[in-house]
Enzyme design. Structure first.
Site, short mmCIF file in Angstrom:
data_model
loop_
_atom_site.label_atom_id
_atom_site.label_comp_id
_atom_site.label_asym_id
_atom_site.label_seq_id
_atom_site.Cartn_x
_atom_site.Cartn_y
_atom_site.Cartn_z
N LYS A 241 32.65 -48.67 68.00
CA LYS A 241 31.66 -49.61 67.46
C LYS A 241 31.38 -49.36 65.98
O LYS A 241 30.88 -50.24 65.28
CB LYS A 241 30.38 -49.58 68.28
CG LYS A 241 30.53 -50.14 69.68
CD LYS A 241 29.22 -50.10 70.44
CE LYS A 241 29.39 -50.60 71.86
NZ LYS A 241 30.24 -49.70 72.69
N HIS B 246 30.42 -44.85 73.97
CA HIS B 246 29.70 -46.13 73.88
C HIS B 246 29.12 -46.28 72.48
O HIS B 246 29.27 -47.32 71.85
CB HIS B 246 28.60 -46.18 74.94
CG HIS B 246 27.95 -47.51 75.07
ND1 HIS B 246 28.65 -48.64 75.45
CD2 HIS B 246 26.68 -47.91 74.85
CE1 HIS B 246 27.82 -49.68 75.47
NE2 HIS B 246 26.62 -49.27 75.11
N GLU C 27 23.45 -40.45 75.23
CA GLU C 27 24.87 -40.34 75.56
C GLU C 27 25.38 -38.93 75.25
O GLU C 27 26.15 -38.36 76.03
CB GLU C 27 25.69 -41.38 74.79
CG GLU C 27 27.16 -41.34 75.17
CD GLU C 27 28.00 -42.44 74.52
OE1 GLU C 27 29.11 -42.69 75.00
OE2 GLU C 27 27.53 -43.02 73.52
N HIS D 261 29.14 -54.06 68.01
CA HIS D 261 28.91 -54.06 69.46
C HIS D 261 29.25 -55.44 70.03
O HIS D 261 28.48 -56.39 69.87
CB HIS D 261 27.46 -53.70 69.73
CG HIS D 261 27.15 -53.42 71.17
ND1 HIS D 261 28.02 -53.70 72.21
CD2 HIS D 261 26.04 -52.88 71.76
CE1 HIS D 261 27.47 -53.35 73.35
NE2 HIS D 261 26.28 -52.85 73.10
N PHE E 227 22.29 -52.58 79.12
CA PHE E 227 20.95 -53.05 79.46
C PHE E 227 20.78 -53.01 80.97
O PHE E 227 21.74 -53.18 81.73
CB PHE E 227 20.77 -54.50 78.99
CG PHE E 227 20.45 -54.64 77.53
CD1 PHE E 227 20.14 -53.55 76.73
CD2 PHE E 227 20.45 -55.89 76.93
CE1 PHE E 227 19.84 -53.69 75.39
CE2 PHE E 227 20.16 -56.05 75.59
CZ PHE E 227 19.85 -54.95 74.82
N CYS F 100 26.16 -54.69 78.91
CA CYS F 100 27.21 -54.04 78.12
C CYS F 100 28.33 -53.47 78.98
O CYS F 100 29.45 -53.28 78.49
CB CYS F 100 26.61 -52.92 77.27
SG CYS F 100 25.25 -53.46 76.22
#
Length: 416
Positions: free
Chosen positions: A339, A307, A318, A344, A403, A166
């Site tokens: 998002k 994010h 986060e 995403h 990831f 990501c």
């Protein structure tokens, strides 16, 4: 003193807007780009929705004879790159060979041509071997994607791909930023592209229980970061491309400047290939590193683009990381999750975050986090829900988590 690095051009192909002007209107109005999947029949899958671009004309950007030999990411990236180049006032057709040698391409992507490879395997296993592309190997690799862009415009400098999950396009920005500072090249075309909406990828994410399955009946409500009733993210596609340039180079040619990149930080938790650690330490450290490089304190930040994947663990960690990195100031800074509007876009999400942040700076308005209907008590910061908000933004953070335990952050300063 290191050279300053500025953004002078932007191009967008997004689920909620083709072109930067349409994208601007959509995100400031809180318009969802999530729809029922139309590129194939999703009825047999548990997930029927995605941040898809159904009206994108691939053949406007790639010749019909060539389309079967490249992934969908190629026309998406070329379309966004073309707009970014024009927006920056550049004309590759009028450039000398030496000028083209001074322009590099650094592209971030998570899945890259995975969509293309899945189709090639489908043809092979269906016994349709004559329909398999003769370029199935080179076009199925990550490295050929920036090459396709370089070849389209004749750029002879760096032609590299960053694939880091990501955080891919955020890291592509970071690498271009560092190369300009090192005076390797004065100008880069940089950004992200991904097109992961395929049956196989959706099935894979379903095995991970990562995608929402609760909103097939109401696609536009499916992406719900920080809402207590969220149950997974929405897969999305798109491309957001930019021109990054040495400040003196930009000034010398009279370029319009959107913003300056003043900080970049990146860390790895070294924890797990998919799951996040409960600890916010490393995501927070990435923000701290970026702020330190920018020589800014938390009170100097007026906006954070989050994010915000719409997964329980990611949103909570986060939030904790923001509190750790920004202290009490975290509760005073408005933040929003793009998002919620587009889903995403995997490795391209960081570049989408930059585009949204530039628009917020330029228009003095923060795009909202939509679908935040039931606030999660563990996600208790100011996410600007439902409606946008006017704000003067001089400095902003673009946050990205990926990831493989990766965390990457950019800090931008408004210039225009």
């Amino acid at each position: 003193m290191l050279p300053r690095v500025v953004i002078t051009g932007m191009g967008v192909v997004s689920p909620n807007g083709m072109g930067k002007e349409a994208f601007c209107r959509a995100i400031l109005d809180g318009k969802s780009g999530v729809k029922r999947i139309s590129r194939f029949d999703p009825s047999s899958l548990l997930v029927h929705v995605a941040g898809e671009i159904p009206d994108f004309d691939e053949l406007a950007w790639v010749d019909a004879r060539e389309r079967k030999h490249v992934s969908r990411v190629v026309p998406l990236a070329i379309a966004a790159s073309t707009e970014a180049i024009r927006d920056a006032g550049l004309d590759p057709s009028a450039m000398s060979l030496q000028e083209k040698r001074e322009i590099g391409v650094i592209l971030g992507t998570g899945g890259g041509a995975q969509e293309f490879s899945e189709e090639q395997y489908r043809l092979w296993h269906a016994g349709l071997t004559k329909q398999v592309s003769v370029f199935c190997i080179p076009s199925g690799t990550m490295g050929t994607i920036p090459s396709e862009i370089s070849m389209r415009f004749g750029f002879r400098g760096y032609s590299h791909v960053v694939t880091a999950g990501c955080t891919s396009s955020t890291d592509a920005f970071g690498y271009a930023y560092q190369h300009i500072q090192a005076e390797v090249q004065p100008l880069f075309l940089v950004g992200g592209v991904d097109s992961p909406i395929t049956p196989g990828i959706i099935k894979g994410y379903t095995l991970l229980r990562a995608l929402t399955q609760s909103w097939n009946h109401a696609p536009e409500r499916a992406s719900r970061p920080f809402s207590a009733d969220r149950d997974g993210f929405v897969l999305a596609e798109g491309s957001w491309m930019f021109i990054l340039e040495d400040y003196d180079h930009a000034r010398a040619r009279g370029a319009r400047i959107y913003a300056e990149i003043v900080g970049y930080g990146s860390t790895c938790e070294a924890y797990h290939r998919v799951r996040m650690s409960d600890s916010p330490e490393e995501p927070a450290r990435a923000m701290t590193l970026a702020l330190e490089e920018a020589k800014l304190a938390p009170q100097d930040i007026q906006y954070v683009n989050l994010h915000g994947t719409s997964t329980e663990m990611n949103d909570r960690v986060e939030t904790r990381a923001l509190k750790l990195a920004l202290g009490e100031q975290a509760r005073k800074i408005p933040m929003s999750g793009l998002k919620s509007q587009i889903g995403h876009a995997q490795g391209a999400c960081g570049s989408a975050s930059v585009a949204a942040t530039l628009i917020a700076m330029q228009h003095g308005k923060i795009p909202p986090t939509i679908n935040l209907d039931v606030p999660d008590p563990e996600c208790d910061l100011d996410y600007v829900p439902d409606l946008g908000r006017k704000a003067e933004i001089e400095h902003a953070i673009c946050n990205c988590v990926g990831f493989g335990s990766k965390n990457s952050v950019l800090v931008l300063r408004r210039m225009s």
